[in-house]
Design an enzyme around this catalytic site. Sequence first.
Site, PDB file in Angstrom:
ATOM      1  N   ASP A 513       0.861  -1.187   0.000  1.00  0.00           N
ATOM      2  CA  ASP A 513       0.000   0.000   0.000  1.00  0.00           C
ATOM      3  C   ASP A 513       0.901   1.242   0.000  1.00  0.00           C
ATOM      4  OD1 ASP A 513      -1.648   2.141   0.718  1.00  0.00           O
ATOM      5  OD2 ASP A 513      -2.891   0.905   2.047  1.00  0.00           O
ATOM      6  N   HIS A 514       0.828   1.992  -1.085  1.00  0.00           N
ATOM      7  CA  HIS A 514       1.753   3.116  -1.257  1.00  0.00           C
ATOM      8  C   HIS A 514       1.501   4.250  -0.257  1.00  0.00           C
ATOM      9  CE1 HIS A 514       4.804   5.338  -3.242  1.00  0.00           C
ATOM     10  NE2 HIS A 514       4.739   4.677  -4.382  1.00  0.00           N
TER      11      HIS A 514
END
Length: 541
Positions: A513-514
């Site tokens: 998850d950036h």
Amino acid sequence: MSQIIEVKVPDIGDFSDVPVIDLFVKVGDSIKVDDAIATLESDKATMDVPSTVEGVIKEVLVQLGSKVSEGAVLIKVETGAAAAAPAPQAAAPAPVAAAAPAAAPAAGGGVVDVKVPDIGDFSDVPVIDLFVKVGDNIKVDDAIATLESDKATMDVPSTVSGVIKEVLVQLGSKVSEGVVLIKVETGAAAVAPAPQAAAPAPVAAAPAPVSAPAAAPTAAAPAALAPALPLGSKVHASPSVRAYARELGVDLTKVPATGPKNRIVKEDLTKYVKGVMSGAISGPVAAAGGGISGGGTLDLLPWPKVDFAKFGEVEVKPLSRIKKISGQNLSRNWVMIPAVTYHEDADITDIEAFRVLLNKENEKGGGAKLTMLAFLMKACVKGLQKFPEFNSSLDGDNLVLKKYFNIGFAADTPNGLVVPVVKNVDKKSVFELAQESGDLAKQARDGKLKPADMSGACFTISSLGGIGGTYFAPIVNAPEVAILGVNKSAMKPVWDGKQFVPRLTLPLSLTADHRVIDGALATRFNVYIAQLLADFRRVAL
Ligand code: CAO
């Protein structure tokens, strides 16, 4: 001349016998048009019923828990000159905090400063949203700006009506109580029409609260299904709804409002997101959580409806319960997580030889068969310990860092995908992990997993190694922030500086998850896992 008017439950769609779950009024209260009387909650919706008249409440005919239907009288209100509450300019309470006293506008008008009201102990609070510009017509209670401290988000409403002559703040400005936000020219020429104290609407003409927001607080606005706001309209929503929308990445101007005074309520947002996700609504949802630079939007078309039987024979099979549940989770995670997948190759020549050797030794003892999955679990825990962001979950604006190490693994079953969880992997040997994951995988295939067996994971491994493939892009299993996919190992020529040598290579696919993990960190994690697998002695360090 005063008169007694009954305020009834308006058209609330197909609902009847809906319980009153909140009651905001009592006998003797002054009430204005659009003030909430009660909240009704059916099994499908929660709705505030607003007053359609202004005056003093003489009778309250319902109580908490009463069940009401369209036409039921809620309150009796004495209207008219004697009973009417003072006009909003005089009263106008700020919804969030008491408004800073504005200089009273002269009867004929004048320029009035609207200031930041008492906002508790906060100071230097940033302006995170600004809804006005010079030349706008503003009314009492219209939101001017949203302020966000580290503890609360609050809309500052206008305390006057008129035309904005000056805006003294901008996005990012830091403000405290008493700071002038805007200057408003009030008075006959400039003021927007004041809410009417007189001429209450007959009850029969009451607008439906759920679907008929009145643009101006006149008493007899017609009922109409609220469309999404026209472009350029101001969005009315409470701070919590705005924060929720930001979290979901939803553009509030696209959400049809059903609350009083055209306010978007939380249910509107939920309904909109569900609609977009199911394909029933074609609407833009911003790329999740603002994690993608540029804040791009994703236009979702309605799901195509095709009569497949027109083209040949078909068989219709209902989805399994597991597929339905996992499908919803996967869709949400796919849409809402700005995920990136990073690939790496791990040299597992030595660890595979070791695994085969141990399994041979073990054959005689009849112990659990050591699997690659068990080694992967151990390596991943070491990775989570070295890079704690991988062992976290997002909770609003906070990151929850976990101090325990539970690893989920995707298990393919005849009914669909499930994710059993091995708890406290850091405290277990590779043999124990092999045994436990094998038992859980069997229970998964037999449909015997309990909810507790599938909860509490910090990180997930999805192993397709027994099947094949080279690389893939697994979907993060929210609220976790990363997942490691592995495919089938293969012998590959690897350059050792002098020559190509055959090495057993395991393809790793890490999706992260950036919003929490950027590319450099993800690659460091992947490289570290590969190092651990290449020389498993490092796990002991
Ligand atoms: N490379 C090469 N061979 C591998 C391997 C790899 N990465 N991983 C496993 N294998 C081998 C095993 O050694 C075993 O071989 P032997 O029978 O000769 O010993 C064979 O493949 C079968 O292994 P397995 O997959 O049944 O066992 P496992 O412990 O590795 O995995 C489980 C267990 C539950 C993860 C697996 O059965 C499974 O369900 N995988 C699917 C997961 C999935 O569907 N992921 C996708 C999710 S997103 O849609």
